[in-house]
Design a protein around this motif. Structure first.
Motif, short mmCIF file in Angstrom:
data_model
loop_
_atom_site.label_atom_id
_atom_site.label_comp_id
_atom_site.label_asym_id
_atom_site.label_seq_id
_atom_site.Cartn_x
_atom_site.Cartn_y
_atom_site.Cartn_z
N THR A 41 30.08 12.28 8.79
CA THR A 41 29.05 11.23 8.77
C THR A 41 29.06 10.43 10.06
OG1 THR A 41 29.10 11.06 6.35
CG2 THR A 41 28.28 9.15 7.58
N LEU A 42 30.24 9.99 10.50
CA LEU A 42 30.33 9.17 11.70
C LEU A 42 29.91 9.95 12.94
CD1 LEU A 42 33.71 7.31 11.03
CD2 LEU A 42 31.39 6.41 10.79
N CYS A 43 30.32 11.20 13.04
CA CYS A 43 29.95 12.01 14.20
C CYS A 43 28.45 12.29 14.21
CB CYS A 43 30.74 13.32 14.20
SG CYS A 43 30.59 14.26 15.73
N SER A 44 27.88 12.59 13.07
CA SER A 44 26.44 12.84 12.98
C SER A 44 25.65 11.60 13.35
CB SER A 44 26.07 13.29 11.55
OG SER A 44 26.72 14.49 11.21
N GLN A 45 26.10 10.45 12.90
CA GLN A 45 25.42 9.20 13.26
C GLN A 45 25.53 8.92 14.75
OE1 GLN A 45 27.33 6.33 10.72
NE2 GLN A 45 26.07 6.85 8.92
N HIS A 46 26.68 9.25 15.33
CA HIS A 46 26.92 9.00 16.76
C HIS A 46 25.88 9.71 17.61
CE1 HIS A 46 29.78 7.77 19.97
NE2 HIS A 46 29.31 8.83 20.59
N PHE A 47 25.52 10.93 17.20
CA PHE A 47 24.56 11.72 17.98
C PHE A 47 23.16 11.77 17.35
CE2 PHE A 47 28.74 13.48 19.16
CZ PHE A 47 28.69 13.27 20.53
N SER A 48 22.98 11.01 16.27
CA SER A 48 21.68 10.93 15.57
C SER A 48 21.17 12.32 15.19
CB SER A 48 20.64 10.22 16.46
OG SER A 48 21.06 8.91 16.76
N ILE A 49 22.05 13.08 14.52
CA ILE A 49 21.69 14.43 14.06
C ILE A 49 21.94 14.53 12.56
CG2 ILE A 49 22.15 15.52 16.29
CD1 ILE A 49 24.84 16.44 15.20
N ALA A 50 21.36 15.57 11.96
CA ALA A 50 21.54 15.79 10.52
C ALA A 50 22.96 16.22 10.23
CB ALA A 50 20.55 16.85 10.04
N GLU A 51 23.50 15.74 9.11
CA GLU A 51 24.85 16.16 8.70
C GLU A 51 24.82 17.61 8.21
OE1 GLU A 51 27.07 13.78 5.99
OE2 GLU A 51 26.30 11.89 6.81
N PRO A 52 25.64 18.48 8.79
CA PRO A 52 25.70 19.86 8.27
C PRO A 52 26.45 19.92 6.95
CG PRO A 52 27.31 19.54 10.02
CD PRO A 52 26.53 18.27 9.95
N LYS A 53 26.16 20.94 6.18
CA LYS A 53 26.90 21.19 4.96
C LYS A 53 28.24 21.84 5.30
CE LYS A 53 22.71 21.86 2.19
NZ LYS A 53 21.95 22.82 1.34
N VAL A 54 29.16 21.86 4.36
CA VAL A 54 30.47 22.45 4.60
C VAL A 54 30.33 23.91 5.02
CG1 VAL A 54 32.68 23.09 3.56
CG2 VAL A 54 31.62 20.90 2.99
#
Length: 202
Positions: free
Chosen positions: A144-157
């Protein structure tokens, strides 16, 4: 620029700063990011994933050597740290976490009990790793934090999100947590990590 959560909780809760320096071997192609290390009382070594019951280094041993005990020391309570560091440097695996300062709201190692005070400047870290192509996050909060950092969609596992970072093609892979609290057999977790480790094998 690092992002800071100004809502840092009550005065009697101690703010912890990250205890380890980033592990950034020259030529690293993969940056692995967890959330934050457990409290020092849980460490078996002064390095990432230091809790001996965490399976990260067993996953790596199983993936690359077919042996989950490959990096386990003869005493069965520690890891062979220097051998592990040399292996990670050889394979081009960098390590840090998505948080640099936190509060443990319940004095546990669980992500759900962490209050983020300051996030890691992951972009600055990528600038220090010019050959890095892949980011690997272990667990929900790190993803979540990494996805927010780059403003991208969170990948699934087991899946990834592709993005451009300053003109560089990047992929963010989400992996299952290596904690034994995450209910998945180590063999299945290793199969997920193979999704990224295959790029580092001959």
């Amino acid at each position: 620029m690092q992002r800071t959560n100004a809502n840092v909780g009550s005065e009697d809760q101690a703010i912890e700063s990250h205890p380890f320096e980033p592990f950034l071997p020259e030529g690293a192609r993969v940056l692995m990011l967890g959330t934050f290390p457990p409290a020092a009382k849980r460490w078996s070594m002064k390095f990432y994933y230091p809790n001996f019951t965490n399976d990260m280094w067993r996953i790596v041993g199983l993936s690359f050597f077919g042996d989950k005990q490959h990096f386990v020391a003869d005493d069965g309570r520690h890891y062979r740290l220097e051998e592990l560091k040399a292996f990670l440097a050889e394979k081009g695996i960098a390590l840090f976490d998505t948080c640099t300062r936190i509060i443990r709201t319940k004095n546990t190692a669980s992500d759900k009990d962490l209050q983020v005070v300051e996030q890691t400047d992951i972009a600055a870290m990528l600038r220090a790793l010019p050959q890095c192509e892949f980011i690997v996050t272990a667990g929900q909060l790190a993803t979540t934090l990494c996805s927010q950092h780059f403003s991208i969609a969170e990948p699934k596992v087991g899946e990834c999100s592709s993005f451009l970072f300053e003109g560089r093609a990047m992929r963010l892979y989400r992996m299952p947590s290596s904690s034994r609290a995450y209910p998945m057999p180590i063999e299945k977790k290793t199969a997920y990590y193979e999704t990224i480790f295959k790029y580092l094998k001959p």
